[in-house]
Scaffold this motif. Structure first.
Motif, PDB file in Angstrom:
ATOM      1  N   THR A 855     -17.925  25.293 -14.121  1.00  0.00           N
ATOM      2  CA  THR A 855     -17.252  25.373 -15.426  1.00  0.00           C
ATOM      3  C   THR A 855     -16.544  24.067 -15.746  1.00  0.00           C
ATOM      4  O   THR A 855     -16.520  23.625 -16.898  1.00  0.00           O
ATOM      5  N   VAL A 856     -15.955  23.451 -14.708  1.00  0.00           N
ATOM      6  CA  VAL A 856     -15.332  22.133 -14.922  1.00  0.00           C
ATOM      7  C   VAL A 856     -16.379  21.126 -15.380  1.00  0.00           C
ATOM      8  O   VAL A 856     -16.156  20.364 -16.328  1.00  0.00           O
ATOM      9  N   GLU A 857     -17.549  21.133 -14.723  1.00  0.00           N
ATOM     10  CA  GLU A 857     -18.616  20.204 -15.102  1.00  0.00           C
ATOM     11  C   GLU A 857     -19.073  20.455 -16.532  1.00  0.00           C
ATOM     12  O   GLU A 857     -19.287  19.513 -17.306  1.00  0.00           O
ATOM     13  N   GLU A 858     -19.235  21.735 -16.882  1.00  0.00           N
ATOM     14  CA  GLU A 858     -19.646  22.066 -18.250  1.00  0.00           C
ATOM     15  C   GLU A 858     -18.589  21.622 -19.251  1.00  0.00           C
ATOM     16  O   GLU A 858     -18.912  21.122 -20.340  1.00  0.00           O
ATOM     17  N   THR A 859     -17.327  21.825 -18.899  1.00  0.00           N
ATOM     18  CA  THR A 859     -16.239  21.423 -19.798  1.00  0.00           C
ATOM     19  C   THR A 859     -16.203  19.916 -19.954  1.00  0.00           C
ATOM     20  O   THR A 859     -16.052  19.396 -21.071  1.00  0.00           O
ATOM     21  N   GLN A 860     -16.359  19.192 -18.844  1.00  0.00           N
ATOM     22  CA  GLN A 860     -16.385  17.728 -18.917  1.00  0.00           C
ATOM     23  C   GLN A 860     -17.579  17.255 -19.740  1.00  0.00           C
ATOM     24  O   GLN A 860     -17.469  16.309 -20.532  1.00  0.00           O
ATOM     25  N   SER A 861     -18.721  17.915 -19.551  1.00  0.00           N
ATOM     26  CA  SER A 861     -19.911  17.553 -20.329  1.00  0.00           C
ATOM     27  C   SER A 861     -19.676  17.780 -21.815  1.00  0.00           C
ATOM     28  O   SER A 861     -20.084  16.970 -22.656  1.00  0.00           O
ATOM     29  N   GLU A 862     -19.008  18.886 -22.143  1.00  0.00           N
ATOM     30  CA  GLU A 862     -18.704  19.173 -23.546  1.00  0.00           C
ATOM     31  C   GLU A 862     -17.726  18.147 -24.112  1.00  0.00           C
ATOM     32  O   GLU A 862     -17.849  17.738 -25.270  1.00  0.00           O
ATOM     33  N   ILE A 863     -16.782  17.698 -23.273  1.00  0.00           N
ATOM     34  CA  ILE A 863     -15.851  16.656 -23.722  1.00  0.00           C
ATOM     35  C   ILE A 863     -16.614  15.390 -24.058  1.00  0.00           C
ATOM     36  O   ILE A 863     -16.391  14.763 -25.105  1.00  0.00           O
ATOM     37  N   VAL A 864     -17.541  15.000 -23.176  1.00  0.00           N
ATOM     38  CA  VAL A 864     -18.338  13.788 -23.405  1.00  0.00           C
ATOM     39  C   VAL A 864     -19.173  13.925 -24.681  1.00  0.00           C
ATOM     40  O   VAL A 864     -19.242  13.010 -25.509  1.00  0.00           O
ATOM     41  N   GLU A 865     -19.782  15.103 -24.850  1.00  0.00           N
ATOM     42  CA  GLU A 865     -20.615  15.350 -26.037  1.00  0.00           C
ATOM     43  C   GLU A 865     -19.779  15.304 -27.313  1.00  0.00           C
ATOM     44  O   GLU A 865     -20.165  14.660 -28.299  1.00  0.00           O
ATOM     45  N   LYS A 866     -18.631  15.980 -27.288  1.00  0.00           N
ATOM     46  CA  LYS A 866     -17.770  16.001 -28.472  1.00  0.00           C
ATOM     47  C   LYS A 866     -17.205  14.616 -28.765  1.00  0.00           C
ATOM     48  O   LYS A 866     -17.088  14.217 -29.921  1.00  0.00           O
ATOM     49  N   GLN A 867     -16.877  13.879 -27.705  1.00  0.00           N
ATOM     50  CA  GLN A 867     -16.329  12.535 -27.901  1.00  0.00           C
ATOM     51  C   GLN A 867     -17.384  11.626 -28.517  1.00  0.00           C
ATOM     52  O   GLN A 867     -17.070  10.800 -29.388  1.00  0.00           O
ATOM     53  N   ALA A 868     -18.646  11.788 -28.076  1.00  0.00           N
ATOM     54  CA  ALA A 868     -19.728  10.984 -28.655  1.00  0.00           C
ATOM     55  C   ALA A 868     -19.896  11.301 -30.135  1.00  0.00           C
ATOM     56  O   ALA A 868     -20.077  10.404 -30.964  1.00  0.00           O
ATOM     57  N   SER A 869     -19.825  12.590 -30.468  1.00  0.00           N
ATOM     58  CA  SER A 869     -19.934  12.985 -31.876  1.00  0.00           C
ATOM     59  C   SER A 869     -18.765  12.444 -32.683  1.00  0.00           C
ATOM     60  O   SER A 869     -18.942  11.954 -33.806  1.00  0.00           O
ATOM     61  N   LEU A 870     -17.571  12.508 -32.102  1.00  0.00           N
ATOM     62  CA  LEU A 870     -16.379  12.004 -32.790  1.00  0.00           C
ATOM     63  C   LEU A 870     -16.487  10.491 -32.984  1.00  0.00           C
ATOM     64  O   LEU A 870     -16.156   9.975 -34.060  1.00  0.00           O
ATOM     65  N   ASP A 871     -16.947   9.789 -31.949  1.00  0.00           N
ATOM     66  CA  ASP A 871     -17.100   8.334 -32.061  1.00  0.00           C
ATOM     67  C   ASP A 871     -18.109   7.980 -33.145  1.00  0.00           C
ATOM     68  O   ASP A 871     -17.918   7.011 -33.897  1.00  0.00           O
ATOM     69  N   GLN A 872     -19.175   8.764 -33.218  1.00  0.00           N
ATOM     70  CA  GLN A 872     -20.191   8.500 -34.235  1.00  0.00           C
ATOM     71  C   GLN A 872     -19.626   8.724 -35.637  1.00  0.00           C
ATOM     72  O   GLN A 872     -19.876   7.932 -36.551  1.00  0.00           O
ATOM     73  N   ILE A 873     -18.860   9.794 -35.794  1.00  0.00           N
ATOM     74  CA  ILE A 873     -18.257  10.073 -37.093  1.00  0.00           C
ATOM     75  C   ILE A 873     -17.310   8.949 -37.490  1.00  0.00           C
ATOM     76  O   ILE A 873     -17.297   8.492 -38.635  1.00  0.00           O
ATOM     77  N   ARG A 874     -16.505   8.501 -36.536  1.00  0.00           N
ATOM     78  CA  ARG A 874     -15.520   7.470 -36.840  1.00  0.00           C
ATOM     79  C   ARG A 874     -16.160   6.101 -37.005  1.00  0.00           C
ATOM     80  O   ARG A 874     -15.740   5.300 -37.836  1.00  0.00           O
ATOM     81  N   THR A 875     -17.172   5.821 -36.175  1.00  0.00           N
ATOM     82  CA  THR A 875     -17.821   4.509 -36.231  1.00  0.00           C
ATOM     83  C   THR A 875     -18.760   4.403 -37.421  1.00  0.00           C
ATOM     84  O   THR A 875     -18.863   3.353 -38.056  1.00  0.00           O
TER      85      THR A 875
END
Length: 907
Positions: A855-875
């Motif tokens: 679950t920690v790995e899945e949560t970390q993976s989701e953080i990375v995925e969401k951060q990538a989406s957020l970076d794309q939106i902002r960039t």
């Protein structure tokens, strides 16, 4: 004439006539002899002619010999003929060398040499050399008979698309021959030009513009279709727009196909696939040129597109083009198929939203679907609380459907079967009755078997009563744009109050083109007929002051009458016939599209905020999960210590008893010693008896005790494990509550207890005890005693002494060595079992650790995925913003189309 003879190798005919044409060799031989007899003979011409005759008769060597001795102006032709002879002899390298050595200014000879070299290279398979030679020949002498056809055939046969296209382009420009233009069009349609840069064709298009404008359109259409989807598509559009900007468009020529392509490309450019930075340098000229070449069927589309782009991106469209567009729209009297265009735009936006994982919402989709249905008139029923609106609807439906206030909007539609569907933005579900509907914010699609609705092609749309709050007004405004007309229910007791008037004025402000009519309910409550008539007249007069086109119908829901419903149907149908349904629906669709775009623009901000919150939440969850792992690790260590300590205590208890009892057991074996014992072998008998008693004691006393201790220990461990499982169950519930789903299930492996029970049974079912050498050891005391027994045992008077010595020895010996050996052997399996306890407890907790870490790995993976989406939106905010901007251009285009034929104010 001479060059033709030289080409055909018929120069010898200049020396013969019809009478001796069959004997050219004899004639030339005689002329040769005669010429040789002259003081200064000139034999070159005759030799040249003789070579031709030898060549014609396949005597190539003789021909070569003759041609080698030519030194006049025919020498270049002679070399060419020599090469022909070597070619015929298949001595190709020599032929090639001679062809290349020919030096002449004669274009025809150069052309003939090139053609022969070309043929030679083709025969040798040297296609690159053949290509080079034939291209040079075409450039040198393009009008030479069949040379361009030879080149074309060669290029086509060998799949040389680039050179075939180049030849067609050059010849089309040079000759203005329709044959070459048509051939080029065929190449384009066959896909041979896709990889060629579009600007390459501008000259040929200009040439065709001056000669045949209809063929020009055909080639442009072919090129356009070939470049669609290619990397050069935008280059083509730019080059095409530059081309159209340079020419004068003949208004007498209809560019229907080209205009259609411009419309298709506009829709493609506005489809959300491209960013504004890609379009800003293309679209303005593209739209101006579209307007320039549009025929009558596309003028409205192009003009509205020009104005839409100009409005959203001022100063990018020339003022003259914008003014022309306004004039075009003002001159139109029809509005085309705007309804279909609007539906297509909504579908485009929906598809884009799904690709970008943005939810438009089920209600918007449902509204669009209802607006697409042109076969049913949507009659919106509204009114103030207490005016009898529900009773009126029930009277029409013939059932008491609306017994209680329904906070959701309800659309009643005629159907064979009854079916109630509740729709909100996230879910669509069937419900058994209206009372099961959720709170406000949903819409109910109610299919009902109603003859009145079916026969009149009618749907009734009931919205919650107006109470004046902001949310209710917003809800009402949304549904106003589903209605084709509005029927406002008044109460005969106090009709058209000031509050109702204000409410309707606001409705008219939100939906100015919505036809409004009135129903005067509870008219039966007015007992006096004249008073009732006066009430109707007075009410209509007041209404007319604000709604001049409105009609009024007097109705009583308490008065069930077929005639009343018939009159009502006639009233509704008369009002509906005055509504342009297509125009009304399109106007409503445009409103819905604008609301959708606005919602999507807000969703972008909400999406960013949602990603931020999601990242923060997942980070907190990751910390909590890691904390849980640490907690579980502490619990595991604690349980290992507790369970091991409990086991060791019980094991030590058994061991202590053994250490206490074994010596006593061995010492008690003195009871088998007697005075008349055989002291020579008594030590053997005692050793056997001691081992027997030890085995009996261990098997019948200690193993059952140990088994009992192990059972109690396992039960104790079970309780400890149970506490851990309860702790983990609470942890699971806590996490699942935070996750809002059954995501974590921390189940321990209780099979460990079964394994322990099996091991306990195995260890206590019988411990093999080897015979221990207790009294047969070679110790000084035992040696002396055994020796004395053997030496003195036979003497009767010594037996009393030996009896006392043996008894004293057995009863006073500490048996430390034997005791240690017996206990170690007995305890060995239990010691080995103890060493596995830490591993077994770890196995018990293994699955919870695995679940938590996963679950920690899945949560970390989701953080990375969401951060990538957020970076794309902002960039790259334009990835989301620009498509919506293009959809807004399309929306404004359709809104301009709706204004066709109306008076426009020039900006």
């Amino acid at each position: 004439m001479v060059e033709k003879q030289l080409i055909k190798k018929e120069f010898y005919q200049t020396f013969t006539d019809e009478n001796d044409a069959s004997q050219p060799s004899r004639v030339l031989g005689e002329l040769y002899v005669k010429e040789q007899q002259k003081d200064v003979p000139d034999l070159s011409y005759i030799r040249f002619a003789q070579g031709e005759v030898y060549y014609a008769n396949y005597d190539f060597e003789a021909a070569i010999f003759k041609w080698e001795n030519i030194d006049n102006e025919l020498e270049p032709w002679a070399k060419k003929n020599m090469a022909d002879a070597y070619f015929a002899l298949e001595i190709l390298s020599t032929a090639e060398s001679i062809y290349k050595s020919v030096q002449t200014d004669n274009i025809i000879l150069k052309t003939e040499v090139s053609l022969q070299l070309f043929t030679l290279y083709v025969q040798q398979g040297k296609l690159d050399s053949a290509t080079k030679v034939i291209k040079e020949a075409v450039v040198l002498n393009p009008d030479y008979p069949n040379i361009t056809e030879i080149a074309r055939t060669f290029f086509e046969e060998h799949g040389d698309a680039r050179n075939a296209v180049e030849l067609a382009v050059n010849e089309a420009i040079r000759t203005q021959s329709l044959h070459w233009f048509d051939l080029l069009n065929t190449y384009i349609q066959d896909g041979l030009t896709k990889k060629i840069q579009p600007d390459y064709f501008m000259d040929v298009l200009m040439a065709l513009y001056h000669s045949d404008k209809k063929r020009l359109e055909k080639i442009v259409v072919s090129l356009w279709n070939s470049y669609k989807g290619e990397d050069t598509y935008f280059s083509w559009i730019r080059d095409m727009d530059r081309f159209l900007a340079e020419i004068e468009v003949d208004q007498s020529v209809s560019w229907t196909e080209l205009s259609t392509l411009y419309q298709q490309s506009f829709l493609d450019l506005m489809s959300g696939k491209y960013l504004l930075k890609q379009l800003s340098g293309i679209v303005p000229n593209h739209l101006s040129n579209w307007l320039k070449i549009s025929d009558n069927s596309h003028g409205l589309y192009s003009a509205s597109a020009v104005l839409a782009w100009s409005e959203l991106f001022p100063s990018t469209i020339k003022v003259s083009a914008a003014e022309e567009a306004e004039n075009v729209i003002a001159a139109f009297r029809t509005r085309g198929n705007g309804h279909e265009e609007s539906l297509r735009l909504f579908d485009t936006i929906t598809a884009w939203a799904e690709q970008n994982e943005v939810e438009i919402g089920n209600r918007f989709k449902w509204l669009a679907g209802e607006l697409a249905d042109l076969n049913t008139h949507h009659l919106l029923i509204a009114g103030s609380p207490g005016n009898g609106k529900s009773a009126f609807i029930n009277a029409i439906l013939g059932e008491n459907i609306l017994e209680h206030d329904v906070q959701a909007a309800v659309l009643f539609k005629g159907d064979e079967d009854n079916e109630i569907t509740e729709i909100d933005d996230s879910e669509i579900r069937h419900i058994p009755e209206l009372a099961s509907a959720s709170a406000e914010g949903t819409v109910i699609d109610f299919k009902i078997s109603s003859r009145f609705l079916t026969e009149n092609g009618l749907s009734l749309f009931n919205i919650p009563n107006f109470r004046g709050t902001r949310s209710e007004r917003n809800e009402a405004v949304q549904y106003l744009h589903l209605a084709d007309s509005l029927l406002f229910v008044l109460d005969a007791g106090s009709p058209f109050t000031e509050r109702e008037r204000d409410m309707l004025v606001k409705i008219a402000g939100e939906a100015p083109n919505l036809p409004v009519h009135f129903l005067l309910n509870n008219i039966a409550s007015i007992a006096d007929e004249q008073e009732a008539i006066k009430l109707v007249d007075d009410t209509w007069t007041r209404i007319h002051g604000y709604f001049q086109e409105a009609k009024l119908f007097a109705f009583s829901s308490n008065y069930e009458s077929t005639q009343q419903l018939s009159d009502l149907a006639e009233f509704i149908q008369a009002n509906a016939s005055n509504v342009n349904t297509v125009e009304r629906r399109n106007s409503n669709l445009l409103f819905l599209i604008r609301e959708t775009i606005t919602m999507l623009l807000k969703s972008r901000v909400e999406m960013e905020n949602g990603l931020i919150e999601s990242i923060k939440w997942n980070e907190e969850m990751a910390n909590k999960l890691n904390g849980a792992i640490n907690q579980l690790s502490d619990v595991e260590k604690e349980k290992i210590n507790i369970i091991q300590k409990s086991y060791r205590g019980r094991k030590q208890k058994i061991k202590n008893e053994l250490e206490d009892q074994i010596p006593k057991l061995l010492q008690g074996c003195s009871d088998i010693i007697e005075e008349d014992s055989d002291y020579g072998s008594l030590h053997v008998k005692l050793n056997d008896e001691m081992n027997r008693r030890i085995r009996e004691y261990l098997s019948e006393t200690m193993l059952p005790k140990f088994n009992q201790e192990l059972e109690e220990w396992i039960e104790f461990s079970k309780n400890e494990f149970g506490e851990s499982q309860a702790f983990l169950a609470d942890m699971s519930d806590g996490f699942n509550s935070m996750f809002e789903e059954e995501r974590i299930k921390l189940e321990c492996d209780f099979k460990v207890l079964d394994d322990w029970r099996r091991d306990a049974d195995r260890m206590t079912s019988g411990v093999p005890v080897d015979t221990v050498n207790i009294l047969l050891r070679f110790t000084p005391s035992q040696f002396l005693l055994k020796s004395a027994g053997k030496l003195f045992g036979a003497i009767q008077q010594n037996k009393v002494m030996l009896y006392n010595k043996y008894t004293q020895f057995v009863e006073n010996e500490d048996y430390e060595e034997a005791k240690t050996l017996i206990i170690n052997n007995f305890m060995q399996p239990f010691e080995m079992f103890e060493r596995t306890l830490q591993r077994d407890v770890t196995i018990f907790f293994r699955n919870p650790f695995r679940v938590l870490k996963q679950t920690v790995e899945e949560t970390q993976s989701e953080i990375v995925e969401k951060q990538a989406s957020l970076d794309q939106i902002r960039t790259n905010p334009e990835l989301y913003r620009d498509p919506l901007r293009m959809f807004e251009v399309r929306l404004r285009q359709l809104e301009w189309m709706e204004m066709a034929g109306k008076q426009l104010s020039h900006r």
